[in-house]
Structure formats: structure tokens, C-alpha cells
Design an enzyme around this catalytic site. Structure first.
Site, PDB file in Angstrom:
ATOM      1  N   CYS A  63       0.871  -1.180   0.000  1.00 57.52           N
ATOM      2  CA  CYS A  63       0.000   0.000   0.000  1.00 57.52           C
ATOM      3  C   CYS A  63       0.904   1.224   0.000  1.00 57.52           C
ATOM      4  CB  CYS A  63      -0.955  -0.030   1.190  1.00 57.52           C
ATOM      5  SG  CYS A  63      -0.139  -0.138   2.803  1.00 57.52           S
ATOM      6  N   LYS A  64       0.614   2.211   0.816  1.00 59.32           N
ATOM      7  CA  LYS A  64       1.488   3.384   0.884  1.00 59.32           C
ATOM      8  C   LYS A  64       2.596   3.179   1.916  1.00 59.32           C
ATOM      9  CE  LYS A  64       1.731   8.302   1.806  1.00 59.32           C
ATOM     10  NZ  LYS A  64       1.020   9.520   2.241  1.00 59.32           N
TER      11      LYS A  64
END
Length: 199
Positions: A159-160
């Protein structure tokens, strides 16, 4: 900062859980449990992109199966049972691995993604691994990875900053996926270390 991010994810998962159908309510419940567990254990720090990029540059390249975050060293297998993938391993990803970006489409549009990754936005689609193969392909535009693959096929989530990917890995395991991995460095480490970007 991490707790605010996780509270926002919990709120989003709660909103999503009220929208999903009865047959996929267990997926929403699973998402809530995974996010709550992540909130309690906090195994990965949510860092500013500048701090994370600076830390990513200091990661020891001679230890490809290790990841350092918030002063905690993670081995090649996390406490949750997921294999932990390093930056170097993601660069040389085997063809049998499906790399899944769990960020929202808007995030990917603004930053790009790791080349070859497919998108399953886990916050707005927590039921993704509980739906039929046909519905999965209609919704996401690619075939659902085989949950029973024993021949080396694996799904790896990012994800981030590693929080949502951990929740996604938990959801996939609860839905029956056998080989689940996480790239906890996620987009912050990938972009910070100059990884190739696909737009």
C-alpha cells in the site's frame, strides 16, 4: 499520526461494512478485525514520506529478507504468517507472484504503481477475496488469484506505508489463500529508493 491514519481506515471500513451485502458481511467484519489488530499492535510505522525515504535509503541491502521500521526488525516471516518481501525481492519478482496494490485508484493515479501490480482497493472493497471468481473478474478486470495454489503462486500486498497491506493479507488468509506475502516498505520505500514506476 499512525493512530489517526488507522482511525480513518476503521471509519472507512465501518462505512463500507454497512454497504456490503449480507453474504459478504463476514468480509467486512474481517476487515474491521484486521484494522483493529493493526491498530493495537502497530507493527509498521506510518511515516512522513521524507522520513520514510531517508530510512529506506539506510536499509541494509545485504539483508534482503529483513525490513526495519520504527526501530523494529522484521524477519522474512511476520508474526501473522505472511512472508515479508524486501525492496530487492520485489524488484526481481518471480512470474508466479501476483503483486497487489491495495491503495485507492485515486492514489495510484497520482503516484503511479510498482510495474506489474494489479489494484484491489481494500478499504472500499473489503469483500474482494470473498466474492465469486466471476464477480471478482467483473469488478477488477483480471482473474482472481487461485487461493489453493500449491505450485509457488503467491499474492503479495503493498500500500502506501504497510498498514493497509497487512490488513489485506489478513483478509486473504481468512478467505483461504494459502501463500500470502507483504511488502511492508510499500510505496514509500519503493519510491524513496528509486524503484521503477508504472503509470
Amino acid at each position: 499520526m499512525a493512530s489517526k491514519h488507522l482511525q480513518a481506515l476503521s471509519s472507512q471500513a465501518l462505512r463500507v461494512s454497512s454497504r456490503v451485502s449480507t453474504r459478504s458481511s463476514s468480509a467486512a467484519a474481517t476487515a474491521m478485525r484486521c484494522i483493529a489488530t493493526t491498530q493495537q499492535q502497530q507493527p509498521y510505522s506510518v511515516l512522513s514520506s521524507r522520513t520514510a525515504a531517508a530510512r529506506a535509503q539506510r536499509l541494509p541491502s545485504q539483508r534482503p529478507n529483513r525490513f526495519v521500521s520504527g526501530g523494529v526488525r522484521w524477519s522474512s516471516e511476520s508474526a501473522t504468517g505472511s512472508k515479508i518481501w524486501s525492496f530487492e525481492e520485489i524488484q526481481n519478482l518471480p512470474s508466479s507472484v501476483t503483486l497487489i496494490d491495495v491503495r485507492e485508484p485515486g492514489e495510484i493515479a497520482s503516484t503511479g504503481k510498482i510495474p506489474g501490480a494489479v489494484n484491489i482497493p481494500i478499504t472500499t472493497s473489503p469483500d474482494s477475496f470473498h466474492i465469486s471468481e466471476e464477480e471478482f473478474e467483473d469488478r477488477f478486470g483480471f482473474a482472481r488469484p487461485d487461493p489453493n495454489a500449491e505450485d509457488g503462486n503467491e499474492v503479495v500486498f503493498y500500500c502506501k506505508a504497510g498498514v493497509r497491506s497487512r490488513a489485506a493479507a489478513g483478509i486473504a488468509r481468512e478467505a483461504g489463500w494459502k501463500k500470502v506475502g507483504e511488502y511492508p516498505g510499500s510505496w514509500v520505500e519503493w519510491s524513496g529508493k528509486g524503484g521503477k514506476i508504472e503509470r
